[in-house]
Scaffold this active site. Structure first.
Site, short mmCIF file in Angstrom:
data_model
loop_
_atom_site.label_atom_id
_atom_site.label_comp_id
_atom_site.label_asym_id
_atom_site.label_seq_id
_atom_site.Cartn_x
_atom_site.Cartn_y
_atom_site.Cartn_z
N ARG A 98 52.64 58.63 -12.56
CA ARG A 98 52.17 59.41 -13.71
C ARG A 98 52.94 59.00 -14.96
NH1 ARG A 98 52.45 65.48 -11.31
NH2 ARG A 98 52.91 65.89 -13.50
N ARG A 152 59.14 67.85 -20.80
CA ARG A 152 58.41 68.85 -19.97
C ARG A 152 59.37 69.94 -19.50
NH1 ARG A 152 56.36 64.91 -15.67
NH2 ARG A 152 55.74 66.74 -14.50
N ARG A 176 50.53 79.21 -17.49
CA ARG A 176 51.70 78.69 -18.20
C ARG A 176 51.90 79.38 -19.53
NH1 ARG A 176 51.12 73.16 -15.45
NH2 ARG A 176 53.27 72.53 -15.35
N ARG A 200 59.81 60.26 -7.18
CA ARG A 200 58.35 60.21 -7.06
C ARG A 200 57.80 59.00 -7.81
NH1 ARG A 200 55.14 65.37 -9.12
NH2 ARG A 200 55.91 64.67 -11.14
N LYS A 245 56.24 72.40 -6.46
CA LYS A 245 55.06 73.28 -6.41
C LYS A 245 53.93 72.64 -5.61
CE LYS A 245 54.62 73.50 -10.92
NZ LYS A 245 55.75 72.63 -11.33
P1 AP5 Z 1 56.23 68.06 -6.49
O1 AP5 Z 1 55.78 68.84 -5.33
O2 AP5 Z 1 55.33 66.96 -7.00
O3 AP5 Z 1 56.66 69.02 -7.71
P2 AP5 Z 1 55.76 69.80 -8.77
O4 AP5 Z 1 56.46 71.09 -9.03
O5 AP5 Z 1 54.34 69.84 -8.32
O6 AP5 Z 1 55.95 68.82 -10.01
P3 AP5 Z 1 54.92 68.39 -11.13
O7 AP5 Z 1 55.57 67.25 -11.86
O8 AP5 Z 1 53.57 68.16 -10.56
O9 AP5 Z 1 54.93 69.69 -12.01
P4 AP5 Z 1 54.35 69.96 -13.42
O10 AP5 Z 1 54.34 71.43 -13.49
O11 AP5 Z 1 55.13 69.28 -14.51
O12 AP5 Z 1 52.96 69.22 -13.40
P5 AP5 Z 1 51.45 69.68 -13.43
O13 AP5 Z 1 50.69 68.67 -12.65
O14 AP5 Z 1 51.29 71.10 -13.08
O15 AP5 Z 1 57.66 67.45 -6.14
C1 AP5 Z 1 58.28 66.51 -7.01
C2 AP5 Z 1 58.95 65.41 -6.16
O16 AP5 Z 1 60.02 65.99 -5.42
C3 AP5 Z 1 58.01 64.75 -5.14
O17 AP5 Z 1 58.31 63.39 -5.04
C4 AP5 Z 1 58.33 65.49 -3.83
O18 AP5 Z 1 58.11 64.69 -2.71
C5 AP5 Z 1 59.81 65.80 -4.03
N1 AP5 Z 1 60.24 67.05 -3.37
C6 AP5 Z 1 59.56 68.23 -3.33
N2 AP5 Z 1 60.28 69.18 -2.69
C7 AP5 Z 1 61.47 68.57 -2.33
C8 AP5 Z 1 62.62 69.03 -1.64
N3 AP5 Z 1 62.75 70.30 -1.17
N4 AP5 Z 1 63.64 68.15 -1.47
C9 AP5 Z 1 63.55 66.88 -1.93
N5 AP5 Z 1 62.46 66.37 -2.59
C10 AP5 Z 1 61.44 67.22 -2.78
O19 AP5 Z 1 51.10 69.55 -14.98
C11 AP5 Z 1 51.02 68.28 -15.60
C12 AP5 Z 1 50.52 68.41 -17.03
O20 AP5 Z 1 49.18 68.93 -17.05
C13 AP5 Z 1 51.30 69.39 -17.94
O21 AP5 Z 1 52.46 68.78 -18.50
C14 AP5 Z 1 50.23 69.69 -18.99
O22 AP5 Z 1 50.07 68.61 -19.89
C15 AP5 Z 1 48.96 69.81 -18.15
N6 AP5 Z 1 48.72 71.17 -17.63
C16 AP5 Z 1 48.68 71.52 -16.31
N7 AP5 Z 1 48.44 72.85 -16.17
C17 AP5 Z 1 48.34 73.34 -17.43
C18 AP5 Z 1 48.13 74.65 -17.95
N8 AP5 Z 1 47.98 75.71 -17.12
N9 AP5 Z 1 48.06 74.81 -19.30
C19 AP5 Z 1 48.21 73.75 -20.13
N10 AP5 Z 1 48.41 72.47 -19.71
C20 AP5 Z 1 48.48 72.27 -18.37
MG MG Z 2 52.56 69.05 -9.08
#
Ligand code: AP5
Ligand code: MG
Length: 200
Positions: free
Chosen positions: A138, A149, A92, A129, A16
């Site tokens: 992280r 997660r 979410r 990552r 994402k």
């Molecule tokens: P990356 O682009 O980082 O993936 P991502 O989907 O952004 O993964 P996240 O871990 O950030 O998602 P998340 O939803 O768990 O975290 P968030 O920060 O939203 O890609 C991942 C890796 O793969 C990278 O190394 C990249 O280079 C690689 N990659 C990407 N595409 C690729 C491809 N095509 N091929 C190969 N490699 C590839 O949330 C974190 C925490 O915040 C939650 O757990 C919660 O505690 C809180 N939170 C956030 N939003 C909310 C909400 N709305 N409500 C409640 N709590 C919330």
């Molecule tokens: Mg992310």
């Protein structure tokens, strides 16, 4: 002309953040990532203190009211209003999805892209990552937290994607492939959803 308003959905590690950056550059919109806002050293989790930090590190969702206030404030800012946005990490929950209708009225989301990536692929991506980030990685990227997660995502995904599907706004995109390939698929879906002709 209406500015693009796009939501990216998908499991942890689906890409994402990676894809949102590219969409932001291509469409000239603002990348709004709730995870980045929470993790910012001067951001919400730092303000809320140790309980919020523990939830974040344990891979648990933060309370809806906290998240909705955070996103409401960000979406109301001038840059987002003028340029549009790609929203990464929100909504979410159903309450968060409902809040978008209220926050954007009379405008609305143009499309919600659901990135589909199997669990074994996301686990490999997240550990890649973590290795790349070293000591700056992280805490929620530790293997056992990522598994939690992923399980949490399985529970929430149907509700939120269903909410967009009921409104004819959901497009599912295969998130497996090179970053460029996935970007191409997402851009085709976004272009098809935006009103009026747009550039390449
Ligand atoms: P990356 O682009 O980082 O993936 P991502 O989907 O952004 O993964 P996240 O871990 O950030 O998602 P998340 O939803 O768990 O975290 P968030 O920060 O939203 O890609 C991942 C890796 O793969 C990278 O190394 C990249 O280079 C690689 N990659 C990407 N595409 C690729 C491809 N095509 N091929 C190969 N490699 C590839 O949330 C974190 C925490 O915040 C939650 O757990 C919660 O505690 C809180 N939170 C956030 N939003 C909310 C909400 N709305 N409500 C409640 N709590 C919330
Ligand atoms: Mg992310």
């Amino acid at each position: 002309m209406a500015v693009p308003r796009v939501v990216l959905l998908g499991p942890p590690g689906a890409g994402k953040g990676t894809q949102a950056e590219r969409l932001a550059e291509h469409y000239g919109v603002v990348h709004v990532s709730t995870g980045d806002m929470l993790r910012d050293p001067a951001g919400t989790v730092a303000r809320l203190g140790s309980e919020a930090r523990a939830s974040l590190d344990a891979g648990q969702l933060l309370p809806d009211e906290v998240m909705i206030d955070l996103v409401a404030e960000r979406l109301a800012r001038e840059d987002v209003v003028r340029r549009g946005f790609v929203l990464d990490g929100f909504p979410r929950t159903l309450a968060q999805a409902e809040s978008l209708t209220r926050l954007l009225a009379p405008d609305r989301i143009h499309v919600a892209i659901q990135l589909q990536v199997p669990s074994d692929v996301v686990l490999a991506r997240v550990s890649g990552r973590r290795l790349a980030a070293g000591s700056a990685s992280r805490l929620d990227d530790l293997d056992e937290v990522v598994v939690r997660r992923l399980a949490r995502h399985e529970e929430e995904v149907g509700r939120v994607s269903g909410w967009f599907a009921e409104r004819d706004l959901l497009v599912t995109v295969d998130g497996v492939g090179t970053v460029d390939e996935v970007t191409g698929r997402i851009r085709s879906a976004v272009d098809a959803a935006l009103p009026g002709p747009r550039g390449s």
